[in-house]
Design a protein around this motif. Structure first.
Motif: not given
Length: 335
Positions: A89, A92-93, A96-100, A149, A151, A153, A182
């Protein structure tokens, strides 16, 4: 990791590799054609004693894709030499922490699973805001089947650039880049003014040296705390410091590594860290120094301007006895 006012690393007696990657060492403002300085093959002119016909043969054909790619600074392309950075993706919001997650596909179209370990990691991941106000140096973990992967933000709404800095097994170092977003109201900030001193968490870092386009430039960064030199810097990813340079405007990427390494018997653990960097053009650059002390990694940020191109050496020639003919054109190459 600290987020200073910039960034579009990182982990140099070394010459820096522009746009390249960690193993070889990998950082605009002007639109002139940059020289190759990213560890890939540079375009080499024919020797001076080559015949005119041979020189013409050299100059006439259109440059190959490989030669063209070699002249492009690192991080400006999502795909290079058959390798492509593919995020799952790009939206990203904020906050908010995201599993990128992302993959790097190889020339065969399959996810790459074999990477060289460079500076203690198989892949380094840099994320910066497009206005160079924010910087993150992250280290993703393999999630299986070629997927990485991490984490991530993104602190606020805006446009960001992500860089994957790596070297595939059997290949040379690469830096690929992709845009991230974002959502929300966004107003880019002005590039911070040029500075020689940066403060972070009670530490002061002073920058000595100047960037010269197309030439290796010595940069020395001196770390102190509460007015006292820091002489016990700790190794971080195999070095006492890592420097990432990004060109303002297009975020061309330069990863620089320090001169010497911990444990080599000659490199002191501070207060000075020396780098050799080569930038491709005039203009403003944002520099980010990662260093570790007392168990924590901190990032100092600077804005530096690269000045005039180095003056080429000239040699005298005899006065012509006849009307000289115009020299053969060699295109727009800069050697």
């Amino acid at each position: 990791m600290n987020t200073p006012a910039k960034l579009g690393a990182y982990a140099l007696g070394l010459a820096v590799i522009f746009g390249g990657a960690l193993g070889a060492g990998t950082a605009v403002g002007s639109t002139e054609t940059p020289p190759a300085a990213n560890g890939h093959q540079a375009h080499t002119p024919p020797p001076p004693n080559q015949t005119a016909d041979a020189h013409a043969t050299h100059a006439q054909p259109a440059p190959s894709q490989a030669a063209t790619a070699a002249s492009i600074p690192g991080g400006l392309q999502v795909s290079q030499n058959g390798y492509t950075l593919t995020p799952e993706t790009t939206t990203i919001t904020p906050g908010e922490p995201t599993d990128f997650r992302f993959t790097v596909t190889g020339p065969d179209g399959r996810p790459v699973t074999g990477y060289q370990t460079l500076h203690d990691k198989k892949l380094h991941f840099i994320v910066v805001s497009r206005d160079l106000g924010g910087f993150q140096h992250l280290h993703p973990e393999p999630a299986g089947e070629g997927v990485w992967s991490v984490k991530l933000t993104l602190p606020e709404a805006g446009a960001y650039r992500a860089f994957a800095d790596f070297a595939p097994e059997g290949g040379t170092g690469l830096t690929l880049g992709a845009d991230l977003h974002a959502g929300g109201a966004y107003k880019p900030k002005a590039l911070p003014a040029a500075n020689r001193t940066s403060t972070v968490d009670g530490y002061t870092v002073e920058l000595d040296g100047a960037l010269t386009p197309g030439a290796s430039s010595k940069l020395t960064l001196k770390v102190s705390k509460d007015g006292h030199p820091v002489t016990d810097l700790q190794p971080y990813l195999g070095a006492y410091g890592h420097l990432v340079a990004l060109r303002a405007g297009d975020l061309a990427y330069l990863h620089v590594h320090p001169d010497g390494e911990p444990g080599d018997g000659k490199t002191p653990s501070g207060p000075e860290i020396t780098f050799y960097a080569e930038v491709p053009s005039r203009g403003d650059y944002r520099l980010f120094l990662d260093f570790q002390h007392e168990g924590a990694v901190r990032t100092a940020a600077f804005t530096a301007r690269a000045g005039e191109l180095p003056t080429p050496a000239t040699t005298s020639s005899p006065t012509p006895t006849a009307t000289p003919t115009a020299p053969a054109s060699h295109g727009d190459h800069n050697h």
